[in-house]
Design a protein around this motif. Sequence first.
Motif, PDB file in Angstrom:
ATOM      1  N   ALA A 245       0.838  -1.203   0.000  1.00 30.15           N
ATOM      2  CA  ALA A 245       0.000   0.000   0.000  1.00 30.15           C
ATOM      3  C   ALA A 245       0.869   1.247   0.000  1.00 30.15           C
ATOM      4  O   ALA A 245       0.596   2.214  -0.731  1.00 30.15           O
ATOM      5  N   TRP A 246       1.914   1.235   0.817  1.00 33.12           N
ATOM      6  CA  TRP A 246       2.842   2.381   0.838  1.00 33.12           C
ATOM      7  C   TRP A 246       3.502   2.555  -0.531  1.00 33.12           C
ATOM      8  O   TRP A 246       3.543   3.667  -1.072  1.00 33.12           O
ATOM      9  N   TRP A 247       4.003   1.498  -1.100  1.00 29.23           N
ATOM     10  CA  TRP A 247       4.728   1.574  -2.375  1.00 29.23           C
ATOM     11  C   TRP A 247       3.829   2.108  -3.481  1.00 29.23           C
ATOM     12  O   TRP A 247       4.211   2.978  -4.261  1.00 29.23           O
ATOM     13  N   ILE A 248       2.609   1.565  -3.551  1.00 28.83           N
ATOM     14  CA  ILE A 248       1.697   1.932  -4.627  1.00 28.83           C
ATOM     15  C   ILE A 248       1.238   3.375  -4.493  1.00 28.83           C
ATOM     16  O   ILE A 248       1.141   4.106  -5.485  1.00 28.83           O
ATOM     17  N   VAL A 318      -6.601   4.379  -5.162  1.00 27.61           N
ATOM     18  CA  VAL A 318      -5.296   4.928  -5.550  1.00 27.61           C
ATOM     19  C   VAL A 318      -5.174   4.954  -7.068  1.00 27.61           C
ATOM     20  O   VAL A 318      -4.646   5.909  -7.641  1.00 27.61           O
ATOM     21  N   TRP A 319      -5.688   3.915  -7.729  1.00 26.18           N
ATOM     22  CA  TRP A 319      -5.686   3.932  -9.200  1.00 26.18           C
ATOM     23  C   TRP A 319      -6.556   5.069  -9.729  1.00 26.18           C
ATOM     24  O   TRP A 319      -6.161   5.806 -10.639  1.00 26.18           O
ATOM     25  N   LEU A 320      -7.734   5.226  -9.146  1.00 27.76           N
ATOM     26  CA  LEU A 320      -8.676   6.239  -9.630  1.00 27.76           C
ATOM     27  C   LEU A 320      -8.143   7.655  -9.435  1.00 27.76           C
ATOM     28  O   LEU A 320      -8.286   8.521 -10.308  1.00 27.76           O
ATOM     29  N   LEU A 321      -7.517   7.907  -8.286  1.00 32.99           N
ATOM     30  CA  LEU A 321      -7.076   9.267  -7.954  1.00 32.99           C
ATOM     31  C   LEU A 321      -5.680   9.585  -8.477  1.00 32.99           C
ATOM     32  O   LEU A 321      -5.406  10.725  -8.853  1.00 32.99           O
ATOM     33  N   HIS A 322      -4.793   8.596  -8.487  1.00 36.52           N
ATOM     34  CA  HIS A 322      -3.388   8.815  -8.829  1.00 36.52           C
ATOM     35  C   HIS A 322      -2.987   8.156 -10.145  1.00 36.52           C
ATOM     36  O   HIS A 322      -2.713   8.800 -11.149  1.00 36.52           O
ATOM     37  N   SER A 323      -2.957   6.844 -10.080  1.00 35.63           N
ATOM     38  CA  SER A 323      -2.187   6.065 -11.044  1.00 35.63           C
ATOM     39  C   SER A 323      -2.694   6.170 -12.470  1.00 35.63           C
ATOM     40  O   SER A 323      -1.895   6.224 -13.420  1.00 35.63           O
ATOM     41  N   ARG A 324      -4.004   6.194 -12.657  1.00 35.57           N
ATOM     42  CA  ARG A 324      -4.527   6.152 -14.027  1.00 35.57           C
ATOM     43  C   ARG A 324      -4.114   7.372 -14.850  1.00 35.57           C
ATOM     44  O   ARG A 324      -4.123   7.326 -16.082  1.00 35.57           O
ATOM     45  N   HIS A 325      -3.746   8.443 -14.188  1.00 38.51           N
ATOM     46  CA  HIS A 325      -3.347   9.650 -14.903  1.00 38.51           C
ATOM     47  C   HIS A 325      -1.884   9.597 -15.360  1.00 38.51           C
ATOM     48  O   HIS A 325      -1.445  10.473 -16.100  1.00 38.51           O
ATOM     49  N   PHE A 326      -1.150   8.610 -14.889  1.00 39.17           N
ATOM     50  CA  PHE A 326       0.268   8.525 -15.216  1.00 39.17           C
ATOM     51  C   PHE A 326       0.645   7.220 -15.925  1.00 39.17           C
ATOM     52  O   PHE A 326       1.763   7.075 -16.390  1.00 39.17           O
ATOM     53  N   LYS A 327      -0.292   6.280 -15.985  1.00 39.65           N
ATOM     54  CA  LYS A 327       0.002   4.998 -16.617  1.00 39.65           C
ATOM     55  C   LYS A 327      -0.081   5.114 -18.139  1.00 39.65           C
ATOM     56  O   LYS A 327      -0.859   5.894 -18.683  1.00 39.65           O
ATOM     57  N   LEU A 366       0.365 -11.671  -1.012  1.00 38.91           N
ATOM     58  CA  LEU A 366       1.161 -12.080  -2.174  1.00 38.91           C
ATOM     59  C   LEU A 366       0.690 -11.375  -3.443  1.00 38.91           C
ATOM     60  O   LEU A 366       1.507 -10.950  -4.273  1.00 38.91           O
ATOM     61  N   VAL A 367      -0.630 -11.228  -3.597  1.00 42.27           N
ATOM     62  CA  VAL A 367      -1.171 -10.507  -4.756  1.00 42.27           C
ATOM     63  C   VAL A 367      -0.710  -9.055  -4.737  1.00 42.27           C
ATOM     64  O   VAL A 367      -0.304  -8.501  -5.770  1.00 42.27           O
ATOM     65  N   SER A 368      -0.748  -8.432  -3.555  1.00 39.87           N
ATOM     66  CA  SER A 368      -0.333  -7.032  -3.441  1.00 39.87           C
ATOM     67  C   SER A 368       1.145  -6.867  -3.781  1.00 39.87           C
ATOM     68  O   SER A 368       1.530  -5.945  -4.519  1.00 39.87           O
ATOM     69  N   ALA A 369       1.970  -7.768  -3.255  1.00 39.45           N
ATOM     70  CA  ALA A 369       3.406  -7.693  -3.540  1.00 39.45           C
ATOM     71  C   ALA A 369       3.681  -7.952  -5.022  1.00 39.45           C
ATOM     72  O   ALA A 369       4.538  -7.290  -5.634  1.00 39.45           O
ATOM     73  N   ALA A 370       2.970  -8.918  -5.601  1.00 39.12           N
ATOM     74  CA  ALA A 370       3.146  -9.193  -7.030  1.00 39.12           C
ATOM     75  C   ALA A 370       2.721  -7.994  -7.874  1.00 39.12           C
ATOM     76  O   ALA A 370       3.331  -7.703  -8.912  1.00 39.12           O
ATOM     77  N   THR A 371       1.699  -7.273  -7.428  1.00 39.27           N
ATOM     78  CA  THR A 371       1.258  -6.070  -8.142  1.00 39.27           C
ATOM     79  C   THR A 371       2.365  -5.028  -8.177  1.00 39.27           C
ATOM     80  O   THR A 371       2.614  -4.392  -9.205  1.00 39.27           O
ATOM     81  N   VAL A 372       3.042  -4.852  -7.047  1.00 39.79           N
ATOM     82  CA  VAL A 372       4.169  -3.917  -6.995  1.00 39.79           C
ATOM     83  C   VAL A 372       5.275  -4.362  -7.948  1.00 39.79           C
ATOM     84  O   VAL A 372       5.816  -3.564  -8.718  1.00 39.79           O
ATOM     85  N   VAL A 374       5.153  -6.302 -10.622  1.00 41.07           N
ATOM     86  CA  VAL A 374       4.769  -6.153 -12.029  1.00 41.07           C
ATOM     87  C   VAL A 374       4.763  -4.676 -12.419  1.00 41.07           C
ATOM     88  O   VAL A 374       5.210  -4.298 -13.505  1.00 41.07           O
ATOM     89  N   GLY A 375       4.267  -3.822 -11.518  1.00 40.09           N
ATOM     90  CA  GLY A 375       4.242  -2.391 -11.801  1.00 40.09           C
ATOM     91  C   GLY A 375       5.627  -1.815 -12.004  1.00 40.09           C
ATOM     92  O   GLY A 375       5.854  -1.009 -12.917  1.00 40.09           O
ATOM     93  N   VAL A 376       6.570  -2.225 -11.162  1.00 38.15           N
ATOM     94  CA  VAL A 376       7.950  -1.758 -11.308  1.00 38.15           C
ATOM     95  C   VAL A 376       8.538  -2.235 -12.635  1.00 38.15           C
ATOM     96  O   VAL A 376       9.195  -1.479 -13.355  1.00 38.15           O
ATOM     97  N   ALA A 377       8.306  -3.494 -12.970  1.00 41.22           N
ATOM     98  CA  ALA A 377       8.834  -4.026 -14.224  1.00 41.22           C
ATOM     99  C   ALA A 377       8.257  -3.302 -15.430  1.00 41.22           C
ATOM    100  O   ALA A 377       8.980  -2.965 -16.376  1.00 41.22           O
ATOM    101  N   LEU A 378       6.964  -3.031 -15.407  1.00 41.24           N
ATOM    102  CA  LEU A 378       6.329  -2.331 -16.525  1.00 41.24           C
ATOM    103  C   LEU A 378       6.836  -0.898 -16.651  1.00 41.24           C
ATOM    104  O   LEU A 378       7.068  -0.404 -17.759  1.00 41.24           O
ATOM    105  N   SER A 379       7.019  -0.232 -15.528  1.00 41.16           N
ATOM    106  CA  SER A 379       7.495   1.155 -15.580  1.00 41.16           C
ATOM    107  C   SER A 379       8.917   1.225 -16.126  1.00 41.16           C
ATOM    108  O   SER A 379       9.273   2.170 -16.828  1.00 41.16           O
ATOM    109  N   ARG A 380       9.737   0.231 -15.841  1.00 41.20           N
ATOM    110  CA  ARG A 380      11.109   0.220 -16.359  1.00 41.20           C
ATOM    111  C   ARG A 380      11.125  -0.021 -17.862  1.00 41.20           C
ATOM    112  O   ARG A 380      12.024   0.456 -18.559  1.00 41.20           O
TER     113      ARG A 380
END
Length: 388
Positions: A245-248, A318-327, A366-372, A374-380
Amino acid sequence: MVPRRRDEPHRAATPLELFFDLCFVVAVAQAGAQLVHALAEGHPATGLVGYGFVFFGVWWAWMNFTWFASAYDCDDVPYRIATLVQIAGVLVYAAGVPRAFNANDWTIAVIGYLIMRLALTTQWLRAAAAEHGEARRVALTYVTGITLCQAAWVVLLFAPVSARHWLFPIVVVAELLVPPLAERHQETPWHAHHIVERYGLFTLIVLGETMAAATVAVQSALDEHDAVGELLPLAAGGLLIIFSAWWIYFAVPAHERLISNRQALPWGYGHVLVFGSAAAIGAGMEVAVEHAVGVAPISALAAGSAVTVPTAVFLLMVWLLHSRHFKQGAVQQALLPLAAVAVLLCGLAEGVTVFPEGWAVFAAGLVSAATVAVGVALSRRVRPAATA
């Protein structure tokens, strides 16, 4: 009390603002504790409604101060005293949370709110005295709106108990309308970077409170029941959820979007679900721990959902307010919504015995950690292409 500049460099949260946040978390902890009792006793609907009512009061008072301070914080003696009075008010409010939650007795909570709003009204009157023209009208509109809404809360105390649940949302809507009405012609000079930092700091404090509540619950269960096998997956899963949650939340620079009230108000209002779900994760962890050691007489589905539902809400908001505007791209955009669905399925899976009892929280972690990951890999993968 002259307005601050919106382009002021190196604007950061002050020690008084940090102290303010820490004291507000006392009320958040009280709301979470009452939610734990309701969920553990098998009354989720009553618990969620009461939690929503109580948490709105905490969040709205915090938000009122935060946006005012971003525009007019002069840090003189009267300003500091008024802020300390607001802190005293929230402590009174926190003391009234159990009665409001369990007995629908809002007397002490409203008295605490009255203390906070009197101090805030004084601040707005100071701002009005220093302003001219349209800016003065904005400040006086805030004074009028806050005063009328606070009067409505006091009147609500004398309404029949059966009518309070439908009168409450009306007053809530009135509160939410005050900022857009007051600033419809001219915005207050809030500072985008400062606002984002303040929201981020409060998110950190709420996540810290969640971590503390979960730790105390696990420690108490170990001391009283010595159930290491049942508690280990819960502790590990809860830790992964909170770390993720902190990372995302802090993965994107949200201040770049806050150009005007058109973006800032929905963003600021939407955080009631971010803060509320983050605090509810800790309450859910306590419920899951009590169920694991046989204290909470609820189903495995209810215990797992107490953690997975607020986790899913946090990810989605967090996706609705933050992430979707930068993905960039469909895969990045779909990541957090799909993760929220997967976390919900983890809770449901425990209800149909796909997982051993108590392991839904670990699976959600585990799902939350995997989300982080995958997100890091995609951003790179995206950054080199964007740079080129």
